[in-house]
Design a protein around this motif. Structure first.
Motif, short mmCIF file in Angstrom:
data_model
loop_
_atom_site.label_atom_id
_atom_site.label_comp_id
_atom_site.label_asym_id
_atom_site.label_seq_id
_atom_site.Cartn_x
_atom_site.Cartn_y
_atom_site.Cartn_z
N ARG A 118 0.85 -1.19 0.00
CA ARG A 118 0.00 0.00 0.00
C ARG A 118 0.88 1.24 0.00
NH1 ARG A 118 -2.42 0.01 6.22
NH2 ARG A 118 -0.41 0.40 7.22
N MET A 122 -1.82 9.21 5.44
CA MET A 122 -2.50 9.17 6.73
C MET A 122 -2.50 10.59 7.28
SD MET A 122 -3.85 6.39 7.92
CE MET A 122 -3.86 6.17 9.68
N LEU A 132 -5.79 5.95 16.61
CA LEU A 132 -5.46 4.66 15.97
C LEU A 132 -4.90 3.74 17.04
CD1 LEU A 132 -5.10 2.99 13.34
CD2 LEU A 132 -2.87 4.11 13.07
N HIS A 135 -1.06 -1.43 17.28
CA HIS A 135 -1.07 -2.57 16.35
C HIS A 135 0.32 -2.81 15.77
CE1 HIS A 135 -1.46 0.91 13.67
NE2 HIS A 135 -1.04 0.16 12.69
N THR A 149 7.95 -0.80 6.19
CA THR A 149 7.16 0.38 5.85
C THR A 149 8.09 1.59 5.89
OG1 THR A 149 5.03 -0.46 6.56
CG2 THR A 149 5.32 1.91 6.72
N TYR A 151 8.05 5.60 6.05
CA TYR A 151 7.09 6.61 6.50
C TYR A 151 7.71 7.99 6.36
CZ TYR A 151 3.59 8.50 9.79
OH TYR A 151 2.56 9.20 10.40
N VAL A 164 2.82 9.58 15.50
CA VAL A 164 2.81 8.16 15.82
C VAL A 164 3.61 7.93 17.10
CG1 VAL A 164 3.67 5.91 15.00
CG2 VAL A 164 2.55 7.48 13.41
N HIS A 217 2.77 0.24 17.16
CA HIS A 217 2.59 1.67 17.03
C HIS A 217 1.12 2.05 17.12
CE1 HIS A 217 2.42 0.03 12.93
NE2 HIS A 217 1.78 1.13 12.52
N SER A 232 2.89 6.90 3.85
CA SER A 232 3.41 5.65 4.40
C SER A 232 3.33 4.57 3.32
CB SER A 232 2.53 5.27 5.60
OG SER A 232 2.90 4.03 6.11
O1 LIG Z 1 0.25 7.95 10.54
C1 LIG Z 1 -0.32 7.34 11.45
O2 LIG Z 1 -0.94 7.93 12.33
C2 LIG Z 1 -0.28 5.83 11.53
C3 LIG Z 1 0.33 5.22 10.32
C4 LIG Z 1 0.44 3.74 10.37
O3 LIG Z 1 -0.13 3.04 11.20
C5 LIG Z 1 1.29 3.12 9.36
O4 LIG Z 1 1.87 3.82 8.53
O5 LIG Z 1 1.41 1.87 9.40
#
Ligand SMILES: O=C(O)CCC(=O)C(=O)O
Length: 262
Positions: A118, A122, A132, A135, A149, A151, A164, A217, A232
């Motif tokens: 993906r 965000m 959020l 997880h 990932t 970011y 985050v 996170h 992200s």
């Molecule tokens: O940007 C966020 O608040 C969370 C982003 C997230 O969970 C991710 O990029 O996996």
């Protein structure tokens, strides 16, 4: 080509599950990404919006996020999540930077094809945002977990605007090995998170951080007038299969898409 990420940075990544690598775009490229993101939200980008997953931060008349579905939901900066940004030429060019290929090679091995699981925006809009829950980034329908990932903060991210939070080192334990979903139950939050020392991942606008997908996170809401936008990208092994038959675009290796294909 010379490596752009140092051995010390990799050591930090393997030990802590994340590492900061600074800004990798030029200032002009970065400004274009910021502008492009707002253009996409406002409906001004020449994109096929029917292919873009867009979720409002608040469903009109409700106090919860809107559905995650394809298509533009109105000219507003109040979006929570936007996916399939690999279909946008500016974001595709960014996520295919050589430094990100170097990261994927380190993670998946030389010559391994890499797909984009993906490419996601965000957002915590000014004075808004959705909590959020804690997880790990895992998905039940995949036959193996993506591992990395990347970011990028599109705005300065602070505690006040909903950055985050992470638990350094938590990537070494898979919390729910059998069911594959990354979300923690309330009991797991009580047992694990409340007995750890979460850290806010405050970032400068433009700053990039590598996140191991198993790093725990979460993120909060935005109490400020400054939006907290982020881009992200989760990169997966190119042979990963989805049990639901989802397909993913190749971004590194033979057959990778390019901006000219869009
Ligand atoms: O940007 C966020 O608040 C969370 C982003 C997230 O969970 C991710 O990029 O996996």
């Amino acid at each position: 080509m010379a490596h752009q990420i140092t051995d010390e940075q990799w050591e930090h990544f393997w030990e802590n599950g994340y590492v900061r690598i600074g800004q990798v775009a030029t200032d002009a490229e970065f400004k274009r990404l910021q502008q492009r993101m707002d253009d996409i939200m406002l409906g001004n980008a020449p994109l096929d919006y029917d292919k873009i997953m867009m979720q409002l931060d608040r469903e009109p008349g409700k106090n919860s996020p809107g559905p995650q579905s394809r298509g533009h939901k109105g000219a507003t900066l109040l979006y929570r999540k936007i996916q399939n940004l690999e279909l946008d030429p500016y974001f595709l060019a960014y996520l295919q930077k050589p430094i990100f290929q170097e990261v994927c090679t380190k993670i998946y091995g030389e010559g391994t094809p890499v797909n984009c699981f993906r490419a996601m925006f965000m957002n915590k809009p000014a004075k808004e945002g959705t909590y959020l829950v804690w997880h790990q980034d895992r998905w039940t329908d995949l036959d193996r977990d993506p591992k990395i990932t990347i970011y990028t903060a599109l705005d300065t991210a602070t505690i006040a605007n909903g950055c985050v939070h992470i638990i350094p080192g938590s990537h070494s334990d898979l919390i729910n090995p059998s069911h594959g979903s990354g979300f923690l139950t309330q009991k797991q939050i009580d047992d694990i998170v409340n007995n750890s020392t979460p850290e806010p991942l405050e970032l400068k606008a433009g700053e990039v951080v590598l996140l191991h997908n198993w790093l725990l996170h979460s993120s909060g809401t935005n109490e400020t007038d400054i939006p907290r936008r982020a881009f992200s990208v989760c990169y997966m092994h190119g042979e990963t299969k989805s049990r639901h038959g989802s397909t993913f675009r190749r971004v590194f290796g033979d057959g990778a898409i390019s901006v000219a294909d869009l």
